[in-house]
Design a protein around this motif. Sequence first.
Motif, PDB file in Angstrom:
ATOM      1  N   LEU A 121       0.824  -1.202   0.000  1.00 60.81           N
ATOM      2  CA  LEU A 121       0.000   0.000   0.000  1.00 60.81           C
ATOM      3  C   LEU A 121       0.861   1.255   0.000  1.00 60.81           C
ATOM      4  O   LEU A 121       1.902   1.310   0.642  1.00 60.81           O
ATOM      5  CB  LEU A 121      -0.918   0.012   1.226  1.00 60.81           C
ATOM      6  CG  LEU A 121      -1.907  -1.144   1.321  1.00 60.81           C
ATOM      7  CD1 LEU A 121      -2.731  -1.027   2.597  1.00 60.81           C
ATOM      8  CD2 LEU A 121      -2.813  -1.193   0.112  1.00 60.81           C
ATOM      9  N   THR A 122       0.390   2.267  -0.712  1.00 58.51           N
ATOM     10  CA  THR A 122       1.046   3.569  -0.730  1.00 58.51           C
ATOM     11  C   THR A 122       0.236   4.505   0.157  1.00 58.51           C
ATOM     12  O   THR A 122      -0.854   4.162   0.622  1.00 58.51           O
ATOM     13  CB  THR A 122       1.087   4.133  -2.163  1.00 58.51           C
ATOM     14  OG1 THR A 122      -0.265   4.341  -2.601  1.00 58.51           O
ATOM     15  CG2 THR A 122       1.803   3.181  -3.111  1.00 58.51           C
ATOM     16  N   ALA A 123       0.740   5.700   0.375  1.00 56.58           N
ATOM     17  CA  ALA A 123       0.022   6.672   1.203  1.00 56.58           C
ATOM     18  C   ALA A 123      -1.362   6.971   0.612  1.00 56.58           C
ATOM     19  O   ALA A 123      -2.354   7.081   1.336  1.00 56.58           O
ATOM     20  CB  ALA A 123       0.837   7.949   1.342  1.00 56.58           C
ATOM     21  N   SER A 124      -1.463   7.085  -0.709  1.00 55.91           N
ATOM     22  CA  SER A 124      -2.762   7.386  -1.319  1.00 55.91           C
ATOM     23  C   SER A 124      -3.732   6.207  -1.188  1.00 55.91           C
ATOM     24  O   SER A 124      -4.939   6.402  -1.148  1.00 55.91           O
ATOM     25  CB  SER A 124      -2.595   7.774  -2.785  1.00 55.91           C
ATOM     26  OG  SER A 124      -2.074   6.681  -3.521  1.00 55.91           O
ATOM     27  N   ASP A 125      -3.212   4.978  -1.119  1.00 56.68           N
ATOM     28  CA  ASP A 125      -4.077   3.821  -0.934  1.00 56.68           C
ATOM     29  C   ASP A 125      -4.762   3.840   0.420  1.00 56.68           C
ATOM     30  O   ASP A 125      -5.869   3.325   0.574  1.00 56.68           O
ATOM     31  CB  ASP A 125      -3.282   2.506  -1.033  1.00 56.68           C
ATOM     32  CG  ASP A 125      -2.797   2.205  -2.437  1.00 56.68           C
ATOM     33  OD1 ASP A 125      -3.475   2.626  -3.392  1.00 56.68           O
ATOM     34  OD2 ASP A 125      -1.757   1.551  -2.559  1.00 56.68           O
ATOM     35  N   THR A 126      -4.112   4.394   1.423  1.00 57.59           N
ATOM     36  CA  THR A 126      -4.646   4.334   2.783  1.00 57.59           C
ATOM     37  C   THR A 126      -5.311   5.622   3.227  1.00 57.59           C
ATOM     38  O   THR A 126      -5.720   5.735   4.373  1.00 57.59           O
ATOM     39  CB  THR A 126      -3.522   3.981   3.776  1.00 57.59           C
ATOM     40  OG1 THR A 126      -2.493   4.955   3.675  1.00 57.59           O
ATOM     41  CG2 THR A 126      -2.961   2.601   3.500  1.00 57.59           C
ATOM     42  N   SER A 127      -5.444   6.576   2.327  1.00 58.85           N
ATOM     43  CA  SER A 127      -6.139   7.811   2.702  1.00 58.85           C
ATOM     44  C   SER A 127      -7.617   7.510   2.855  1.00 58.85           C
ATOM     45  O   SER A 127      -8.148   6.574   2.272  1.00 58.85           O
ATOM     46  CB  SER A 127      -5.924   8.900   1.644  1.00 58.85           C
ATOM     47  OG  SER A 127      -6.685   8.607   0.493  1.00 58.85           O
ATOM     48  N   THR A 128      -8.308   8.302   3.655  1.00 53.84           N
ATOM     49  CA  THR A 128      -9.734   8.056   3.884  1.00 53.84           C
ATOM     50  C   THR A 128     -10.581   8.504   2.689  1.00 53.84           C
ATOM     51  O   THR A 128     -11.745   8.157   2.612  1.00 53.84           O
ATOM     52  CB  THR A 128     -10.213   8.786   5.151  1.00 53.84           C
ATOM     53  OG1 THR A 128      -9.889  10.175   5.024  1.00 53.84           O
ATOM     54  CG2 THR A 128      -9.561   8.197   6.383  1.00 53.84           C
ATOM     55  N   HIS A 129     -10.005   9.261   1.755  1.00 53.53           N
ATOM     56  CA  HIS A 129     -10.770   9.748   0.604  1.00 53.53           C
ATOM     57  C   HIS A 129     -10.772   8.747  -0.538  1.00 53.53           C
ATOM     58  O   HIS A 129     -11.705   8.699  -1.318  1.00 53.53           O
ATOM     59  CB  HIS A 129     -10.189  11.071   0.109  1.00 53.53           C
ATOM     60  CG  HIS A 129     -10.253  12.161   1.126  1.00 53.53           C
ATOM     61  ND1 HIS A 129      -9.767  12.017   2.402  1.00 53.53           N
ATOM     62  CD2 HIS A 129     -10.763  13.404   1.069  1.00 53.53           C
ATOM     63  CE1 HIS A 129      -9.972  13.129   3.077  1.00 53.53           C
ATOM     64  NE2 HIS A 129     -10.573  13.990   2.288  1.00 53.53           N
ATOM     65  N   GLY A 130      -9.732   8.005  -0.639  1.00 57.63           N
ATOM     66  CA  GLY A 130      -9.596   7.120  -1.791  1.00 57.63           C
ATOM     67  C   GLY A 130      -9.806   5.671  -1.427  1.00 57.63           C
ATOM     68  O   GLY A 130     -10.536   5.322  -0.523  1.00 57.63           O
ATOM     69  N   GLY A 131      -9.155   4.864  -2.136  1.00 59.22           N
ATOM     70  CA  GLY A 131      -9.220   3.437  -1.909  1.00 59.22           C
ATOM     71  C   GLY A 131      -8.119   2.819  -2.721  1.00 59.22           C
ATOM     72  O   GLY A 131      -7.281   3.520  -3.276  1.00 59.22           O
ATOM     73  N   PHE A 132      -8.111   1.526  -2.786  1.00 56.80           N
ATOM     74  CA  PHE A 132      -7.135   0.889  -3.646  1.00 56.80           C
ATOM     75  C   PHE A 132      -7.825  -0.183  -4.452  1.00 56.80           C
ATOM     76  O   PHE A 132      -8.840  -0.731  -4.066  1.00 56.80           O
ATOM     77  CB  PHE A 132      -5.926   0.346  -2.866  1.00 56.80           C
ATOM     78  CG  PHE A 132      -6.244  -0.697  -1.835  1.00 56.80           C
ATOM     79  CD1 PHE A 132      -6.238  -2.045  -2.163  1.00 56.80           C
ATOM     80  CD2 PHE A 132      -6.522  -0.335  -0.537  1.00 56.80           C
ATOM     81  CE1 PHE A 132      -6.514  -3.005  -1.206  1.00 56.80           C
ATOM     82  CE2 PHE A 132      -6.796  -1.287   0.419  1.00 56.80           C
ATOM     83  CZ  PHE A 132      -6.792  -2.631   0.089  1.00 56.80           C
ATOM     84  N   SER A 133      -7.258  -0.423  -5.610  1.00 59.17           N
ATOM     85  CA  SER A 133      -7.862  -1.370  -6.536  1.00 59.17           C
ATOM     86  C   SER A 133      -7.226  -2.739  -6.386  1.00 59.17           C
ATOM     87  O   SER A 133      -6.038  -2.865  -6.129  1.00 59.17           O
ATOM     88  CB  SER A 133      -7.665  -0.890  -7.979  1.00 59.17           C
ATOM     89  OG  SER A 133      -8.302   0.343  -8.162  1.00 59.17           O
TER      90      SER A 133
END
Length: 188
Positions: A121-133
């Motif tokens: 996981l990257t920082a953007s994957d774990t942000s509350t706004h986004g998600g990960f695929s």
Amino acid sequence: MVVIGEKKCLNSELWHACAGPLVSLPTAGSRVVYFPQGHSEQVAATTNKEIDAHIPNYPSLPPQLICQLHNVTMHADVETDEVYSQMTLQPLTPQEQKETFLPMDLGMPSKQPTNYFCKTLTASDTSTHGGFSVPRRAAEKVFPPLDFTQQPPAQELIARDLHDVEWKFRHIFRGQLWNFFIINLISL
């Protein structure tokens, strides 16, 4: 994670998934060869000793010792999640080494889970706004089936990491988006 007395034991399948498919551990009761000098060098390297630091040398010890393995425990570093094992060994006397030994087996085969998907996981994957695929094929293989009568199809998933920390995710299928499953972090 399993708690035995006051000791916590890691989930063997999760430990082996992190260790990789080429790792197998000997079982208690096995005979193993212990290399004191190599162990000493490993300790010096992993304790951040200076390059010029003297690696202890034990001239009275043989270069290798045949030992009986009494216990194996699996661990994960709290800071890095690097997995390692701790083994309790007892050197065998020359007489014990001469005795016939029939191994019960050749070690504990890797207990890799059959259905899993790895993603760093990257920082953007774990942000509350986004998600990960997650690729659809992996999500269908690993996660419980979604109820496609819901719009959008979704479910809450709870996962535990190596340190028994619980993570809650929302698993959402968005078929128009690259045919991927999207996992959104609900809470930490």
